[in-house]
Enzyme design. Sequence first.
Site, PDB file in Angstrom:
ATOM      1  N   ARG A   1      -1.585  17.286  53.867  1.00 59.01           N
ATOM      2  CA  ARG A   1      -0.664  16.250  54.299  1.00 59.01           C
ATOM      3  C   ARG A   1      -0.318  16.419  55.777  1.00 59.01           C
ATOM      4  O   ARG A   1      -0.609  17.456  56.378  1.00 59.01           O
ATOM      5  CB  ARG A   1       0.612  16.291  53.444  1.00 59.01           C
ATOM      6  CG  ARG A   1       0.419  15.820  52.024  1.00 59.01           C
ATOM      7  CD  ARG A   1       1.671  16.017  51.166  1.00 59.01           C
ATOM      8  NE  ARG A   1       1.910  17.421  50.862  1.00 59.01           N
ATOM      9  CZ  ARG A   1       2.933  17.867  50.129  1.00 59.01           C
ATOM     10  NH1 ARG A   1       3.824  16.995  49.655  1.00 59.01           N
ATOM     11  NH2 ARG A   1       3.075  19.155  49.888  1.00 59.01           N
TER      12      ARG A   1
ATOM     13  N   LYS B   1       5.491  20.845  54.804  1.00 57.72           N
ATOM     14  CA  LYS B   1       5.865  22.054  54.079  1.00 57.72           C
ATOM     15  C   LYS B   1       6.651  23.016  54.961  1.00 57.72           C
ATOM     16  O   LYS B   1       6.686  22.898  56.180  1.00 57.72           O
ATOM     17  CB  LYS B   1       4.613  22.753  53.534  1.00 57.72           C
ATOM     18  CG  LYS B   1       3.952  21.996  52.391  1.00 57.72           C
ATOM     19  CD  LYS B   1       4.909  21.716  51.242  1.00 57.72           C
ATOM     20  CE  LYS B   1       5.359  22.964  50.522  1.00 57.72           C
ATOM     21  NZ  LYS B   1       6.349  22.660  49.439  1.00 57.72           N
TER      22      LYS B   1
ATOM     23  N   TYR C   1      10.374  19.966  54.520  1.00 58.17           N
ATOM     24  CA  TYR C   1      10.803  20.634  53.293  1.00 58.17           C
ATOM     25  C   TYR C   1      10.969  22.123  53.599  1.00 58.17           C
ATOM     26  O   TYR C   1      10.134  22.720  54.297  1.00 58.17           O
ATOM     27  CB  TYR C   1       9.765  20.475  52.179  1.00 58.17           C
ATOM     28  CG  TYR C   1       9.708  19.094  51.562  1.00 58.17           C
ATOM     29  CD1 TYR C   1      10.784  18.581  50.852  1.00 58.17           C
ATOM     30  CD2 TYR C   1       8.561  18.307  51.674  1.00 58.17           C
ATOM     31  CE1 TYR C   1      10.734  17.322  50.280  1.00 58.17           C
ATOM     32  CE2 TYR C   1       8.492  17.049  51.103  1.00 58.17           C
ATOM     33  CZ  TYR C   1       9.583  16.552  50.400  1.00 58.17           C
ATOM     34  OH  TYR C   1       9.519  15.306  49.849  1.00 58.17           O
TER      35      TYR C   1
ATOM     36  N   GLU D   1      14.734  18.230  51.170  1.00 60.79           N
ATOM     37  CA  GLU D   1      15.121  18.249  49.755  1.00 60.79           C
ATOM     38  C   GLU D   1      16.615  18.244  49.509  1.00 60.79           C
ATOM     39  O   GLU D   1      17.046  18.074  48.358  1.00 60.79           O
ATOM     40  CB  GLU D   1      14.473  19.444  49.034  1.00 60.79           C
ATOM     41  CG  GLU D   1      15.044  20.803  49.381  1.00 60.79           C
ATOM     42  CD  GLU D   1      14.383  21.447  50.592  1.00 60.79           C
ATOM     43  OE1 GLU D   1      14.682  22.622  50.856  1.00 60.79           O
ATOM     44  OE2 GLU D   1      13.576  20.780  51.282  1.00 60.79           O
TER      45      GLU D   1
END
Length: 364
Positions: free
Chosen positions: A15, A75, A94, A118
């Site tokens: 991603r 990430k 995240y 998150e």
Amino acid sequence: MRIGVPTEIKNNEYRVGLTPAAVAELTRAGHAVAVQSGAGLGVDFADAAYQAAGAQILPDAPAVFAAAQMIVKVKEPQATEIAMLRSDHLLFTYLHLAADRPQAEGLMASGATCIAYETVTASDGSLPLLKPMSEVAGRMSVQCGAHYLEKHQGGRGVLLGGVPGVEPGKVVILGGGVAGVNAAQMAVGLRADVTIFDISNRRLAELDMVFGNQLKTAFASAHAIAEAVREADLVIGAVLVPGAAAPKLVTRAMIKTMRRGAVLVDIAIDQGGCFETSRATTHEDPVFEIDGVIHYCVANMPGAVARTSTIALGNVTLPFAMKLANLGAQGAMAADPHLAEGLNVAGGKITHAAVAEALGLPLG
């Protein structure tokens, strides 16, 4: 603001933090965007597409970190990335710090301001930046579980939907939130025998209204979970306590009672997992077996369907990234208390109560 998008370096993570469409919106608003060369290739976004959107292409991650004020990722930063963070950096990605003390300590040492997707909230208390990846992970969990139930994968050799004259597989879903509902939709679509557990009777009533007789609902008491797990072919852990470590709902003792070749899929592994026997795995080596039960605990499940996940994530992160770029971190959080809920680390301290409690660190 100068915004940097480095290539993701976590295992099998394809991603990318911003799509070319998002870059175009940011540059149109007057911001400068630097993208690491090749950052979007895993999802078929070529450097030329980013250049056409107004981005500058830089050769490597150090160049991106050096040029940027705000780093936008997918990430959590790996050790080499944490080492490149400065105290004047704003990191937007995240983090999942509750289960990752080394990362938390590294971010604290960097002095950077770190906002975690998150824990950003919406006015109704939901988690808008977690939702699309929870949708992806929930749908993938049934797909992955069905695959590992195949006999040549070590599973029981059970078809979740059964066939005429043969009963369907039993699917137990722990958690009636976004991931759990999406898992239920897929499992029901396959004609499996589905039971979904939650601790909220109100939520169970809502699920009953939505699904009707397509699935069963149950209150998540330890006894009821133990009974259901023993008979299950596939158990999906989809529980979430925002910012905190996931509760261990399935114990080792429960797993010992399960059928050989049954499958556990732990969507909550980013927050430490909700099965006592869980440990994070990768797409390269996704499963392990304990007591004859297959565990799938990949910590970045949506990375397997990277293009779908990147576009879905970009749809919800862009408005927040734009607000941060327009107003700066302090101005944006002052203007939007829901964005402020995403602040996990600042000034060398943990700033989110649930994260601090989970890590046993003082709240700054």
